[in-house]
Design an enzyme around this catalytic site. Structure first.
Site, PDB file in Angstrom:
ATOM      1  N   HIS A 238       0.870  -1.178   0.000  1.00 31.09           N
ATOM      2  CA  HIS A 238       0.000   0.000   0.000  1.00 31.09           C
ATOM      3  C   HIS A 238       0.908   1.229   0.000  1.00 31.09           C
ATOM      4  O   HIS A 238       1.891   1.279   0.742  1.00 31.09           O
ATOM      5  CB  HIS A 238      -0.872  -0.017   1.265  1.00 31.09           C
ATOM      6  CG  HIS A 238      -2.006   0.949   1.237  1.00 31.09           C
ATOM      7  ND1 HIS A 238      -1.815   2.313   1.283  1.00 31.09           N
ATOM      8  CD2 HIS A 238      -3.344   0.759   1.168  1.00 31.09           C
ATOM      9  CE1 HIS A 238      -2.997   2.909   1.246  1.00 31.09           C
ATOM     10  NE2 HIS A 238      -3.940   1.986   1.175  1.00 31.09           N
ATOM     11  N   ARG A 258      -6.733  10.269   0.106  1.00 33.50           N
ATOM     12  CA  ARG A 258      -6.605  10.725  -1.290  1.00 33.50           C
ATOM     13  C   ARG A 258      -7.971  10.787  -1.963  1.00 33.50           C
ATOM     14  O   ARG A 258      -8.243  11.689  -2.744  1.00 33.50           O
ATOM     15  CB  ARG A 258      -5.651   9.793  -2.050  1.00 33.50           C
ATOM     16  CG  ARG A 258      -4.184  10.048  -1.701  1.00 33.50           C
ATOM     17  CD  ARG A 258      -3.271   8.996  -2.297  1.00 33.50           C
ATOM     18  NE  ARG A 258      -3.351   7.741  -1.562  1.00 33.50           N
ATOM     19  CZ  ARG A 258      -3.389   6.537  -2.116  1.00 33.50           C
ATOM     20  NH1 ARG A 258      -3.342   6.414  -3.418  1.00 33.50           N
ATOM     21  NH2 ARG A 258      -3.459   5.458  -1.366  1.00 33.50           N
TER      22      ARG A 258
END
Ligand SMILES: Cc1cc2nc3c(=O)[nH]c(=O)nc-3n(C[C@H](O)[C@H](O)[C@H](O)COP(=O)(O)OP(=O)(O)OC[C@H]3O[C@@H](n4cnc5c(N)ncnc54)[C@H](O)[C@@H]3O)c2cc1C
Length: 606
Positions: A238, A258
């Protein structure tokens, strides 16, 4: 020793693992009035699922009505670089909306849109806002709902009980041997079918978002009992784990940051993701900051910002920026939401992230950017199963959730794990019930097999001297971190494999020299047996795949190779030891192939 001395519990179906996949599978069995038991290494509800933050992917179309299962399927296949099992990706995309609605009927309270529908947020690789969520604590709501519902179905739960190995009668499942972590006493489960739902094996790496339970136990047990593993070379790093302070390195920073507008910056303050947009995704990705912002604000004509490219792309971009000397002080990148959203918005949409950074790093993310870097997060690979029933090659052995492979191909899209758990948890439960309906013979747990498992488990307690299991675990983590990391070469991988072979003999000589009662050292020694299988399987598969695809990047074999699309890699136990081999992929139906390759405009009309 005679096994009549050992505590014995009987269930028609036994589920190993009390995360989302295991509990959903148990509910499917209980719905058909089957005597169902769940065992869990920790407490009911304490699983990876509870840690999930960002959301669960399902094409409900509540925020953007153009969404439908076909676009979810297309996104999943593209994200998985076309190595996913086609049928699994199809079932997942078609059934996940029903599984989310069902959760709501069982009491899950998701965040709402202005119209009172389940709200959905943006996430990497998903064309439309698709992730149903509860702030950034989605997993907690899902596990709470499943747990409550499960308890009311009369399912027996056996907590702090670790499965050691599966028992077979003429090749079919007949039982499982486990031990109570508190007392160290063994317990025999007699059962006709087992569903493994044990999650991944991230604890084979040093920097990981995974917690202590994820030592690849299901992978190890399945492998030892003759099932195959698939796609093990694809381990997801990740892009955004915490990098500072060192004591919390690896802890996840949700992609929701995000999705809600956070941007990645290098030490020069540049928004570098615009420089890393792969050709394949360029037509669907914004090429200016202004367009990215319009997309976030709901402009349907705009394209999504590059921070929401798939995880493999973003993780490699951060690594490259650091290597080019443009990293943050602690060796990552800056993730900034403070300058993009109001403090109120951040606290409301990302409460866990706000507290996580406040508590662990003394940073207020409503005022300052976070420092983030790649962390081992998820196993795309796992136990090979039939797409519709989740049965493995071993009769009576099923697998679902993160420990099963095939659904995500070379790279998983965020949010697609939680929906995978529910879709395939249910199918595994249905598959197991159907299987036991057709068993007529009386299955036997052989005394000699039970004695062998107990002997293997207890020999470390008998030795007077030997290796410390914690130090061996650390050694294994260093090998995987350095030799089987986010980018790989054939040479590094081969050296890694040699070092893992050396560790095998260290493991044979582990000593914890104490009683089995309350003995974490013994627990650790037992976990090593599964960790080493997991680590070796990943390394062997990574050596065999001589191309770069999705989460598997080979510096010595750059880019995707055409023939790489034609096979998956399986791992199997043989008389000669572990063998990795390429198996030819089955062709998809014409319809699925057409959908996966269609343009968005074509699919939006459906
Ligand atoms: C911090 C974090 C955030 C995430 N956020 C998201 C997200 O927003 N969306 C998303 O889709 N995915 C997310 N993921 C991934 C997702 O949470 C996991 O992939 C998923 O929850 C795995 O579920 P599972 O049911 O397969 O296994 P888990 O939930 O991992 O449960 C495994 C169970 O198996 C038990 N177990 C293991 N070994 C044994 C044994 N030997 N004997 C008995 N029991 C055993 C464990 O105790 C546990 O009960 C996130 C993961 C992490 C770590």
């Amino acid at each position: 020793m005679d096994y009549s001395d050992i505590q014995t519990i009987e269930h028609d179906v036994l589920i190993v693992g009390a995360g989302g996949a295991g509990i959903r599978a148990a509910i499917a069995c209980a719905h058909q009035n089957i005597n169902t038991g769940i065992i869990s290494k920790s407490l009911l509800g304490k699983a990876h699922t509870v840690m999930a933050e960002g959301g669960i992917a399902a094409s409900l179309g509540n925020v953007d009505s153009r969404d439908n299962w076909k676009i979810h399927f297309r996104d999943t296949m593209r994200g998985g670089k076309f190595l996913n099992q086609w049928r699994m990706a199809e079932l997942h995309a078609k059934q996940s909306p029903d599984r989310v609605q069902e959760l709501e009927e069982w009491g899950a309270v998701f965040d709402r849109t202005d119209k009172g529908l389940i709200n959905q947020r943006n996430f990497g690789g998903h064309r439309y806002p698709r992730l149903a969520h509860v702030g950034d604590r989605t997993g907690l709501e899902i596990i709470r709902t499943l747990q409550d519902f499960c308890v009311h179905q009369g399912i027996s739960t056996h907590m702090e009980c670790t499965a050691l190995d599966i028992l077979l009668d003429s090749g079919s499942v007949s039982g499982l041997l486990a031990y109570w972590r508190e007392t160290g006493r063994f317990v025999l489960f007699k059962t006709k079918a087992i569903i493994l739902a044990t999650g991944g094996g991230g604890k084979a790496w040093k920097v990981t978002s995974n917690s202590w339970e994820y030592t690849g136990d299901g992978l190890g047990m399945a492998y030892r009992s003759g099932a195959e593993l698939i796609d093990m070379e694809f381990t997801q790093f990740h892009p955004t784990g915490m990098v500072w302070p060192p004591s919390v390195k690896g802890i996840l920073v949700t992609e929701g940051v995000r999705g809600d507008g956070g941007v990645l910056l290098n030490s020069d303050g540049d928004r570098f993701m615009f420089n890393y947009i792969p050709e394949k995704f360029s037509s669907e990705t914004a090429d200016t900051e202004e367009e990215g912002m319009r997309w976030l604000n709901g402009d349907k004509e705009a394209r999504r910002p590059p921070e929401l490219l798939t995880r493999d792309v973003v993780a490699r971009a951060i690594k490259k920026e650091v290597e080019a000397g443009r990293g943050s002080p602690s060796g990552g990148a800056f993730l900034d939401i403070a300058s993009r959203r109001s403090a109120n918005f951040i606290k409301r949409k990302l409460p866990s992230m706000y507290h996580q950074f406040k508590e662990l790093a003394e940073i207020d993310i409503t005022e300052k950017p976070m420092e983030v870097g790649p962390t081992l997060h998820y196993f795309m690979g796992g136990i090979r199963v039939d797409s519709d029933t989740q049965q493995t090659a071993v009769p009576g052995l099923f697998a679902c959730g993160e420990c099963a492979g095939g659904m995500h191909g070379a790279n998983r899209l965020g949010g697609n794990s939680l929906s995978d758990l529910l879709v395939f948890g249910k199918l595994a439960g249905d598959g197991a019930v159907n299987y036991i309906d057709n068993i007529s013979k009386n299955l036997i747990c052989k005394n000699e097999d039970i004695v062998k498992i107990i002997k293997n488990a207890t020999e470390v307690l008998m030795r007077d001297e030997g290796n410390n299991p914690y130090l061996i675990h650390e050694k294994l983590q260093n090998i995987m971190q350095n030799n089987v990391g986010i980018v790989r070469t054939g040479e590094e991988l081969s050296v890694g494999l040699e070092k893992l072979n050396e560790i095998k003999s260290d493991i044979k000589n582990v000593c914890v020299n104490a009683s089995a009662q309350y003995n974490p050292g013994w627990n650790e020694a037992l976990d090593l047996k599964n960790l080493i299988i997991t680590a070796e399987a990943v390394t062997r598969a990574a050596i065999l795949r001589e191309e770069s695809r999705g989460a598997h990047t080979r510096l010595d074999f750059e880019g995707e190779h055409k023939e790489g699309l034609e096979y998956n890699i399986t791992i199997q136990k043989t008389d000669l030891g572990m063998v990795a081999k390429k198996i030819t992929r089955t062709k998809p139906s014409e319809e699925l192939e057409k959908i996966a390759n269609a343009s968005l405009e074509e699919l939006e009309k459906i």
